[in-house]
Scaffold this active site. Structure first.
Site, short mmCIF file in Angstrom:
data_model
loop_
_atom_site.label_atom_id
_atom_site.label_comp_id
_atom_site.label_asym_id
_atom_site.label_seq_id
_atom_site.Cartn_x
_atom_site.Cartn_y
_atom_site.Cartn_z
N TYR A 140 40.81 29.81 35.96
CA TYR A 140 39.77 30.34 36.85
C TYR A 140 40.32 31.60 37.50
O TYR A 140 41.41 31.58 38.08
CB TYR A 140 39.44 29.28 37.92
CG TYR A 140 38.46 29.73 38.98
CD1 TYR A 140 37.10 29.89 38.69
CD2 TYR A 140 38.88 29.96 40.29
CE1 TYR A 140 36.20 30.28 39.67
CE2 TYR A 140 37.98 30.34 41.27
CZ TYR A 140 36.64 30.51 40.96
OH TYR A 140 35.75 30.90 41.93
N ASP A 235 47.40 36.23 36.65
CA ASP A 235 46.66 35.81 37.83
C ASP A 235 47.54 34.83 38.60
O ASP A 235 47.68 33.67 38.22
CB ASP A 235 45.34 35.15 37.43
CG ASP A 235 44.53 34.73 38.66
OD1 ASP A 235 45.12 34.61 39.76
OD2 ASP A 235 43.32 34.52 38.51
N LYS A 268 45.82 34.14 48.47
CA LYS A 268 46.29 32.92 49.16
C LYS A 268 47.53 33.14 50.05
O LYS A 268 47.39 33.62 51.16
CB LYS A 268 46.49 31.80 48.15
CG LYS A 268 45.15 31.49 47.44
CD LYS A 268 45.12 30.15 46.78
CE LYS A 268 43.90 29.94 45.92
NZ LYS A 268 42.78 29.31 46.57
N1 HOZ Z 1 38.33 27.84 44.28
C1 HOZ Z 1 39.08 26.96 45.14
C2 HOZ Z 1 39.70 25.87 44.37
N2 HOZ Z 1 40.41 26.24 43.22
C3 HOZ Z 1 38.23 26.37 46.21
C4 HOZ Z 1 38.24 27.20 47.40
C5 HOZ Z 1 37.61 26.53 48.61
O1 HOZ Z 1 36.73 25.71 48.49
O2 HOZ Z 1 38.05 26.83 49.70
#
Ligand code: HOZ
Length: 428
Positions: A140, A235, A268
């Protein structure tokens, strides 16, 4: 209280949440509305305390409310929230990121991982003059259209690995291959090598739970990209500054002489919990970005002064000697403890971790790709998730997500988690 907040939220926010996985739809039940957090714990709207293993899905590597980070954020906020003009702190953060990750010569700061991935992709296309890209099933890279095909995380959770609303012509240039599949990789480069702008990969995938790219696979990705003039884009939104100070690429560099990606996408941890992300790479590529070059990218809140203060204070703490050794050992203890608890009860279980990032599967052996991850027994995971939640342990509410341990987790937190898992495994 969680129930009534959820009902209220659903009236004004689609699904009651601002990011789909938070809605608990995969595991069932009511999402916990967080009231406050401190260290390795948070408290929900009913006042119940949880050991937090998502840490805002990765950023909170120091735990919540670390004093040095709080002080930096408070001080920065007093000086102003946002200027839309450059600040010295942006340079300091860029310098700190570059100092830790040798493949980076320049970085551009943005506000989210999605923005960073999307911009990196545009830059790769602009720099090479090519359109096709390779991505891998279960990886992702945020929710930009071209990357939203056979993706992991929330898309996997809801069984729609490709989103509606993405025009077929936008993803026509996206080749999707199986993770860790050398044959497919060779074939793709044989057929499309001359048209490929980049290969984008999560080196340690954290959006199909936790799956590593094998060393021979990564080596071949590097070789093929170099041979065909495509850019290798890492990534590391999840793995960056989380699995090691030098990020996942530093781990591959130890195993593959001379290894480095051409570009890196970060998020992050570098924002320490504030909206901040970055993409970077070699000077020659990065100088293709506006205002120097023809590839456009911009943002009102890019390099935000409060977010950069938060990120810088976080990077200072995690750069201290021994930080990652201690974090890695603690995370390993968690995974080993859970594995032992399951095995003692005769339950299939396996797990893996690197630095402060981990994953576990209710199966015998670690999966190598998305298709195998998909064979995990969903109802069994959900039962485990809820048993742990009842016991005050908050794992990600979906089996396609990695977990995160912070420097604030204590041996007692790990032990309590393992005991709760043990109690569940002997019951089922
Ligand atoms: N895309 C995030 C998990 N891989 C979720 C982000 C969120 O819900 O804060």
């Amino acid at each position: 209280m969680n129930d009534s907040l959820f009902e209220r939220a659903k009236r004004v926010i689609p699904g009651g949440v601002n990011s789909p996985v938070r809605a608990f739809r995969a595991v069932g039940g009511t999402p916990r509305f967080v009231q406050r957090a401190q260290g390795a714990h948070f408290w929900d709207a009913d006042g119940k305390k949880y050991i937090d293993y998502i840490g805002s899905w990765g950023p909170m590597i120091l735990g919540h409310g670390h004093p040095a980070v709080l002080e930096a954020v408070q001080k920065a906020a007093l000086d102003g929230f946002s200027f839309g003009a450059p600040t010295e702190r942006e340079i300091e953060l860029a310098e700190a990121i570059i100092a830790a990750v040798p493949s980076l010569e320049m970085v551009r700061l943005v506000s989210s991982g999605t923005e960073a991935g999307m911009s990196a992709l545009r830059l790769a296309r602009g720099a090479t003059g090519r359109s096709k890209i390779i991505k891998f099933e279960g990886c992702y890279h945020g929710h930009a259209d071209a990357l939203l095909v056979k993706a992991g995380s929330g898309l996997a959770t809801f069984g729609n690995p490709t989103s509606a609303g993405v025009p077929p012509e936008v993803v026509a240039q996206t080749l999707v291959l199986e993770y860790n599949n050398l044959e497919q990789l060779e074939e793709a480069f044989k057929l499309h090598g001359a048209d490929l702008a980049c290969l984008m990969i999560e080196p340690i995938a954290g959006n199909m739970n936790f799956v590593r790219a094998s060393v021979p696979f990564m080596k071949r990705c590097r070789e093929l990209c170099s041979q065909h003039g495509a850019l290798l884009v890492f990534d590391e939104v999840m793995s960056g500054f989380r699995v090691a100070l030098g990020s996942a690429q530093s781990i591959y560099a130890k195993l593959i002489p001379g290894f480095e990606p051409d570009m890196t996408v970060l998020g992050k941890v570098i924002g320490g919990g504030m909206p901040l992300a970055a993409f970077g790479g070699k000077r020659a590529v990065m100088e293709k970005l506006a205002p120097l070059g023809p590839v456009y990218q911009a943002g009102t809140l890019s390099g935000n002064p409060v977010a950069t203060a938060c990120g810088l204070a976080t990077l200072r703490e995690i750069s201290k000697p021994g930080f990652f050794e201690a974090l890695g050992a603690r995370t390993q203890r968690l995974v080993q403890g859970l594995t032992q608890a399951a095995r003692d009860a005769g339950q299939p279980f396996c797990g893996d971790s690197q630095g402060g990032m981990f994953g576990f599967f209710l199966m015998e052996t670690l999966p190598q790709n998305y298709a195998t991850v998909m064979t995990t027994d969903g109802p069994k995971f959900n039962a485990f998730f809820h048993a742990m939640l009842d016991a005050g342990v908050y794992f990600a509410p979906a089996l396609y997500e990695a977990g995160f341990v912070s420097a604030a987790h204590t041996d007692a937190d790990i032990e309590a988690t393992v005991q709760a898992a043990r109690a569940h495994f002997v019951r089922v």
